[in-house]
Design a protein around this motif. Structure first.
Motif, PDB file in Angstrom:
ATOM      1  N   GLU A 139      64.828  77.366 139.105  1.00 63.92           N
ATOM      2  CA  GLU A 139      64.501  78.743 138.741  1.00 63.92           C
ATOM      3  C   GLU A 139      65.652  79.393 137.987  1.00 63.92           C
ATOM      4  O   GLU A 139      65.438  80.170 137.040  1.00 63.92           O
ATOM      5  CB  GLU A 139      64.176  79.545 139.995  1.00 63.92           C
ATOM      6  CG  GLU A 139      62.872  79.147 140.680  1.00 63.92           C
ATOM      7  CD  GLU A 139      62.626  79.959 141.934  1.00 63.92           C
ATOM      8  OE1 GLU A 139      63.300  80.997 142.110  1.00 63.92           O
ATOM      9  OE2 GLU A 139      61.761  79.558 142.729  1.00 63.92           O
ATOM     10  N   LEU A 140      66.873  79.064 138.383  1.00 60.84           N
ATOM     11  CA  LEU A 140      68.038  79.656 137.725  1.00 60.84           C
ATOM     12  C   LEU A 140      68.221  79.144 136.291  1.00 60.84           C
ATOM     13  O   LEU A 140      68.932  79.753 135.499  1.00 60.84           O
ATOM     14  CB  LEU A 140      69.297  79.382 138.555  1.00 60.84           C
ATOM     15  CG  LEU A 140      69.371  80.177 139.864  1.00 60.84           C
ATOM     16  CD1 LEU A 140      70.461  79.612 140.785  1.00 60.84           C
ATOM     17  CD2 LEU A 140      69.628  81.651 139.594  1.00 60.84           C
ATOM     18  N   LEU A 141      67.555  78.046 135.958  1.00 59.52           N
ATOM     19  CA  LEU A 141      67.568  77.577 134.572  1.00 59.52           C
ATOM     20  C   LEU A 141      66.890  78.583 133.639  1.00 59.52           C
ATOM     21  O   LEU A 141      67.104  78.552 132.425  1.00 59.52           O
ATOM     22  CB  LEU A 141      66.847  76.233 134.458  1.00 59.52           C
ATOM     23  CG  LEU A 141      67.516  75.018 135.114  1.00 59.52           C
ATOM     24  CD1 LEU A 141      66.533  73.853 135.160  1.00 59.52           C
ATOM     25  CD2 LEU A 141      68.788  74.628 134.374  1.00 59.52           C
ATOM     26  N   HIS A 142      66.096  79.473 134.212  1.00 63.60           N
ATOM     27  CA  HIS A 142      65.368  80.482 133.437  1.00 63.60           C
ATOM     28  C   HIS A 142      65.956  81.879 133.620  1.00 63.60           C
ATOM     29  O   HIS A 142      65.302  82.867 133.282  1.00 63.60           O
ATOM     30  CB  HIS A 142      63.897  80.492 133.844  1.00 63.60           C
ATOM     31  CG  HIS A 142      63.211  79.172 133.707  1.00 63.60           C
ATOM     32  ND1 HIS A 142      62.940  78.589 132.484  1.00 63.60           N
ATOM     33  CD2 HIS A 142      62.757  78.302 134.642  1.00 63.60           C
ATOM     34  CE1 HIS A 142      62.331  77.441 132.670  1.00 63.60           C
ATOM     35  NE2 HIS A 142      62.212  77.226 133.966  1.00 63.60           N
ATOM     36  N   ASP A 143      67.148  81.971 134.152  1.00 67.27           N
ATOM     37  CA  ASP A 143      67.755  83.273 134.427  1.00 67.27           C
ATOM     38  C   ASP A 143      67.854  84.113 133.152  1.00 67.27           C
ATOM     39  O   ASP A 143      67.974  83.589 132.035  1.00 67.27           O
ATOM     40  CB  ASP A 143      69.149  83.076 135.031  1.00 67.27           C
ATOM     41  CG  ASP A 143      69.665  84.324 135.711  1.00 67.27           C
ATOM     42  OD1 ASP A 143      69.390  84.496 136.908  1.00 67.27           O
ATOM     43  OD2 ASP A 143      70.332  85.137 135.030  1.00 67.27           O
ATOM     44  N   SER A 144      67.841  85.414 133.329  1.00 69.37           N
ATOM     45  CA  SER A 144      67.919  86.321 132.182  1.00 69.37           C
ATOM     46  C   SER A 144      69.312  86.388 131.579  1.00 69.37           C
ATOM     47  O   SER A 144      69.483  86.831 130.441  1.00 69.37           O
ATOM     48  CB  SER A 144      67.484  87.728 132.610  1.00 69.37           C
ATOM     49  OG  SER A 144      68.324  88.214 133.661  1.00 69.37           O
ATOM     50  N   ASP A 145      70.307  85.934 132.314  1.00 66.46           N
ATOM     51  CA  ASP A 145      71.691  86.002 131.850  1.00 66.46           C
ATOM     52  C   ASP A 145      72.124  84.668 131.250  1.00 66.46           C
ATOM     53  O   ASP A 145      71.953  83.617 131.875  1.00 66.46           O
ATOM     54  CB  ASP A 145      72.615  86.371 133.014  1.00 66.46           C
ATOM     55  CG  ASP A 145      74.052  86.588 132.578  1.00 66.46           C
ATOM     56  OD1 ASP A 145      74.380  87.699 132.142  1.00 66.46           O
ATOM     57  OD2 ASP A 145      74.839  85.618 132.660  1.00 66.46           O
ATOM     58  N   ASP A 146      72.685  84.698 130.072  1.00 69.38           N
ATOM     59  CA  ASP A 146      73.106  83.469 129.393  1.00 69.38           C
ATOM     60  C   ASP A 146      74.118  82.672 130.206  1.00 69.38           C
ATOM     61  O   ASP A 146      74.054  81.445 130.271  1.00 69.38           O
ATOM     62  CB  ASP A 146      73.706  83.799 128.024  1.00 69.38           C
ATOM     63  CG  ASP A 146      72.659  83.822 126.918  1.00 69.38           C
ATOM     64  OD1 ASP A 146      71.458  83.733 127.244  1.00 69.38           O
ATOM     65  OD2 ASP A 146      73.046  83.933 125.747  1.00 69.38           O
ATOM     66  N   ARG A 147      75.078  83.363 130.824  1.00 65.54           N
ATOM     67  CA  ARG A 147      76.125  82.651 131.562  1.00 65.54           C
ATOM     68  C   ARG A 147      75.547  81.900 132.756  1.00 65.54           C
ATOM     69  O   ARG A 147      75.987  80.789 133.072  1.00 65.54           O
ATOM     70  CB  ARG A 147      77.198  83.638 132.024  1.00 65.54           C
ATOM     71  CG  ARG A 147      77.997  84.270 130.907  1.00 65.54           C
ATOM     72  CD  ARG A 147      78.805  85.443 131.412  1.00 65.54           C
ATOM     73  NE  ARG A 147      77.934  86.475 131.953  1.00 65.54           N
ATOM     74  CZ  ARG A 147      78.356  87.579 132.556  1.00 65.54           C
ATOM     75  NH1 ARG A 147      79.656  87.782 132.712  1.00 65.54           N
ATOM     76  NH2 ARG A 147      77.494  88.477 133.011  1.00 65.54           N
ATOM     77  N   VAL A 148      74.569  82.510 133.399  1.00 67.49           N
ATOM     78  CA  VAL A 148      73.913  81.838 134.534  1.00 67.49           C
ATOM     79  C   VAL A 148      73.137  80.628 134.040  1.00 67.49           C
ATOM     80  O   VAL A 148      73.188  79.548 134.640  1.00 67.49           O
ATOM     81  CB  VAL A 148      72.990  82.821 135.275  1.00 67.49           C
ATOM     82  CG1 VAL A 148      72.215  82.102 136.384  1.00 67.49           C
ATOM     83  CG2 VAL A 148      73.797  83.976 135.864  1.00 67.49           C
TER      84      VAL A 148
END
Length: 207
Positions: A139-148
Motif C-alpha cells: 500500500e505504501l508503494l502508492h503513497d501520496s508522498d514521493d519520499r515515501v
C-alpha cells in the motif's frame, strides 16, 4: 543551555568509543528536555543501541513512549531508534513492534518514511515476522508522498534478499510501478527490489 547541550551531543555522536559509558546520560535526556534535545537523544540512543543492544535495554521502554507523542519529530525519531536497536536484537524491541505499525499511516509523511526505514533495519536480520505484513508495504508503494514511495520498494528489496517468497506475490506490482511511476528513483528502487528477489527475468518468475 539547549544550544550547548545540543553541541555536546553532536560531539558525542562522533565519539562512538565513548558511547557505552554515556548511555545512561543520554537516556536521562529523554526526560523534561526541549523537543530538539529529546529528538537528538532519541537518534543517538538508536545508534548506541545498534552497537550496544544489551546496554540499551533499560531505555527502550522510554524510547517507545514517544511513538505516542503529539510531536511529529519525536514520533519519527522514536521509530528510527527502535529500528536501529531492533536491527541488532529484535527481542529488545519486540514488545513495541506491533505498535510501530500504527504509524505506517501517520498523517506526517516523514513519520511514514521513518516507519519504512525502521522496518528495513529490523528486517535486515529478522525478516520472518514481516511475512504477513507485506500487504501494508504494498500500500505504501502508492503513497501520496514521493519520499515515501521512493523508500517503500526498499523494504521489498531488503526482505527479498533472504525471503524472496515473501516478495514474489508483489513482483507484478513492482514491475508495473517500475515502468509507469513518474518518479525516476521510485522506478529504479522497484527494479532493485525485483532483482533482489530473483525476479530479473520477470516472465520466469511466474513459471
Amino acid at each position: 543551555m539547549d544550544k550547548d547541550l545540543y553541541r555536546e551531543l553532536g560531539t558525542l555522536t562522533k565519539k562512538n568509543e565513548d558511547w557505552n559509558n554515556n548511555i545512561p546520560y543520554v537516556g536521562s535526556l529523554l526526560e523534561n528536555q526541549s523537543t530538539r534535545i529529546t529528538a537528538k537523544a532519541l537518534w543517538l540512543l538508536g545508534e548506541m543501541g545498534l552497537q550496544y543492544p544489551k546496554e540499551i535495554e533499560p531505555y527502550v521502554a522510554s524510547i517507545a513512549t514517544f511513538l505516542d507523542s503529539q510531536d511529529d519529530l519525536l514520533r519519527e525519531r522514536s521509530l528510527n531508534a527502535l529500528g536501529r536497536i531492533g536491527r541488532t536484537r529484535f527481542e529488545t524491541v519486540k514488545p513495541y513492534w506491533e505498535k510501530m505499525f500504527g504509524l505506517a499511516t501517520d498523517r506526517n509523511p516523514r513519520v511514514r518514511l521513518s516507519f519504512i526505514w525502521a522496518s528495513e533495519n529490523i528486517a535486515t536480520n529478522t525478516p520472518d515476522p514481516y511475512q504477513d505484513y507485506m500487504p501494508l508495504y504494498a500500500e505504501l508503494l502508492h503513497d501520496s508522498d514521493d519520499r515515501v514511495r521512493m523508500e517503500a520498494p526498499e523494504m521489498f528489496r531488503v526482505v527479498g534478499k533472504s525471503r524472496p517468497h515473501f516478495v514474489k506475490p508483489y513482483l507484478e506490482l513492482l514491475q508495473h510501478i517500475s515502468e509507469n511511476d513518474g518518479n525516476r528513483v521510485v522506478r529504479i528502487h522497484c527494479l532493485g527490489a525485483i532483482k533482489a528477489a530473483g525476479g530479473e527475468n520477470f516472465n520466469e518468475a511466474f513459471c
